[in-house]
Design a protein around this motif. Structure first.
Motif, PDB file in Angstrom:
ATOM      1  N   GLY A  74       0.792  -1.227   0.000  1.00 50.16           N
ATOM      2  CA  GLY A  74       0.000   0.000   0.000  1.00 50.16           C
ATOM      3  C   GLY A  74       0.827   1.282   0.000  1.00 50.16           C
ATOM      4  N   HIS A  75       2.129   1.174   0.222  1.00 46.38           N
ATOM      5  CA  HIS A  75       3.009   2.350   0.193  1.00 46.38           C
ATOM      6  C   HIS A  75       3.432   2.724  -1.220  1.00 46.38           C
ATOM      7  N   TYR A  76       3.092   1.859  -2.194  1.00 47.08           N
ATOM      8  CA  TYR A  76       3.545   2.070  -3.561  1.00 47.08           C
ATOM      9  C   TYR A  76       2.375   2.424  -4.483  1.00 47.08           C
ATOM     10  N   ARG A  77       2.697   3.193  -5.523  1.00 48.16           N
ATOM     11  CA  ARG A  77       1.730   3.474  -6.586  1.00 48.16           C
ATOM     12  C   ARG A  77       1.672   2.261  -7.512  1.00 48.16           C
ATOM     13  N   THR A  78       0.719   2.249  -8.415  1.00 50.24           N
ATOM     14  CA  THR A  78       0.591   1.125  -9.349  1.00 50.24           C
ATOM     15  C   THR A  78       1.791   1.002 -10.276  1.00 50.24           C
ATOM     16  N   GLU A  81       6.368   3.161  -7.957  1.00 50.01           N
ATOM     17  CA  GLU A  81       7.037   4.243  -7.233  1.00 50.01           C
ATOM     18  C   GLU A  81       6.424   4.403  -5.844  1.00 50.01           C
ATOM     19  N   LEU A  82       7.249   4.853  -4.926  1.00 50.96           N
ATOM     20  CA  LEU A  82       6.799   5.083  -3.567  1.00 50.96           C
ATOM     21  C   LEU A  82       5.863   6.286  -3.524  1.00 50.96           C
ATOM     22  N   LYS A  83       4.769   6.163  -2.813  1.00 51.03           N
ATOM     23  CA  LYS A  83       3.843   7.283  -2.660  1.00 51.03           C
ATOM     24  C   LYS A  83       4.520   8.410  -1.887  1.00 51.03           C
ATOM     25  N   ALA A  84       4.140   9.641  -2.187  1.00 50.17           N
ATOM     26  CA  ALA A  84       4.749  10.815  -1.558  1.00 50.17           C
ATOM     27  C   ALA A  84       4.559  10.819  -0.042  1.00 50.17           C
ATOM     28  N   LYS A  85       3.426  10.327   0.436  1.00 51.59           N
ATOM     29  CA  LYS A  85       3.140  10.363   1.872  1.00 51.59           C
ATOM     30  C   LYS A  85       3.453   9.046   2.584  1.00 51.59           C
ATOM     31  N   ALA A  86       4.206   8.162   1.941  1.00 49.59           N
ATOM     32  CA  ALA A  86       4.577   6.895   2.581  1.00 49.59           C
ATOM     33  C   ALA A  86       5.492   7.194   3.773  1.00 49.59           C
ATOM     34  N   PRO A  87       5.186   6.635   4.924  1.00 52.54           N
ATOM     35  CA  PRO A  87       6.003   6.921   6.112  1.00 52.54           C
ATOM     36  C   PRO A  87       7.380   6.270   6.044  1.00 52.54           C
ATOM     37  N   ARG A  88       8.324   6.852   6.773  1.00 52.21           N
ATOM     38  CA  ARG A  88       9.679   6.293   6.863  1.00 52.21           C
ATOM     39  C   ARG A  88       9.750   5.266   7.989  1.00 52.21           C
ATOM     40  N   HIS A  89       9.072   5.573   9.088  1.00 50.67           N
ATOM     41  CA  HIS A  89       9.146   4.717  10.278  1.00 50.67           C
ATOM     42  C   HIS A  89       7.932   3.814  10.407  1.00 50.67           C
ATOM     43  N   ALA A 129      12.405  -0.335   4.835  1.00 46.85           N
ATOM     44  CA  ALA A 129      13.564  -0.476   3.959  1.00 46.85           C
ATOM     45  C   ALA A 129      13.527   0.566   2.853  1.00 46.85           C
ATOM     46  N   THR A 130      14.700   1.019   2.470  1.00 52.71           N
ATOM     47  CA  THR A 130      14.823   1.876   1.296  1.00 52.71           C
ATOM     48  C   THR A 130      14.819   0.965   0.065  1.00 52.71           C
ATOM     49  N   ARG A 131      14.893   1.551  -1.094  1.00 53.82           N
ATOM     50  CA  ARG A 131      14.767   0.809  -2.348  1.00 53.82           C
ATOM     51  C   ARG A 131      15.699  -0.407  -2.439  1.00 53.82           C
ATOM     52  N   ASN A 132      16.942  -0.281  -2.011  1.00 53.29           N
ATOM     53  CA  ASN A 132      17.916  -1.369  -2.187  1.00 53.29           C
ATOM     54  C   ASN A 132      18.188  -2.174  -0.919  1.00 53.29           C
ATOM     55  N   GLU A 133      17.383  -1.985   0.104  1.00 53.56           N
ATOM     56  CA  GLU A 133      17.584  -2.718   1.354  1.00 53.56           C
ATOM     57  C   GLU A 133      16.624  -3.897   1.446  1.00 53.56           C
ATOM     58  N   GLN A 134      17.007  -4.832   2.288  1.00 49.93           N
ATOM     59  CA  GLN A 134      16.098  -5.919   2.608  1.00 49.93           C
ATOM     60  C   GLN A 134      15.890  -5.933   4.119  1.00 49.93           C
ATOM     61  N   PRO A 135      14.845  -6.605   4.599  1.00 49.26           N
ATOM     62  CA  PRO A 135      14.612  -6.650   6.042  1.00 49.26           C
ATOM     63  C   PRO A 135      15.857  -7.138   6.775  1.00 49.26           C
TER      64      PRO A 135
END
Length: 145
Positions: A74-78, A81-89, A129-135
């Motif tokens: 749900g943090h991503y657009r179709t 891309e990451l939505k503008a209001k997607a939380p960091r924490h 996680a950022t784009r290139n990170e994994q859990p």
């Protein structure tokens, strides 16, 4: 003066939470992911333990942990891309910070420090996680002389 080292444990961090009673005074961890996670933390720490660290085992310890979790869809657009209001924490039901820390500290007791009662300072953060990170968990241990 302090000696420190940082290591990353890949995988979804697991909280050490409630225990369930199975009879005859036996308590089992409620989370099935906790034991394998603690084993991963301990194994990684022991593999990356700096030379001479054993001399630090009984010193006061500072611990910093960043818990990194996968983002929900749900943090991503179709278009991906990451939505503008997607939380960091992470504030969603991923695990209480204190229970996540408890699993890490228990895993490190006897391996990186003698007992988790030596921890005089604990800093923890839960984030996505950022784009290139994994859990994972990014852990820094510092022994204070």
């Amino acid at each position: 003066m302090s000696e420190s080292f940082t290591f990353t444990v890949l995988g979804k961090p697991a909280p050490q939470g409630s225990k369930r009673h199975v009879g005859k005074g036996i308590l089992l961890e409620s989370s099935k992911r906790c034991k394998p996670w603690r084993q991963d933390v301990r194994h990684t720490a022991l593999q990356l333990l700096p030379n001479g660290w054993r001399a630090m085992m009984d010193k006061p310890i500072m611990v910093s942990i960043t818990f990194v979790f996968a983002r929900p869809k749900g943090h991503y657009r179709t278009n991906g891309e990451l939505k503008a209001k997607a939380p960091r924490h992470c504030t969603a039901r991923i695990g209480d910070t204190d229970k996540l820390c408890r699993s890490v500290l228990d895993a490190l007791s006897g391996a990186v420090f003698s007992d988790d009662s030596q921890v005089i300072n604990l800093s923890a953060e839960k984030r996505y996680a950022t784009r290139n990170e994994q859990p994972s968990a990014i852990i820094t241990i510092a022994a204070i002389s």
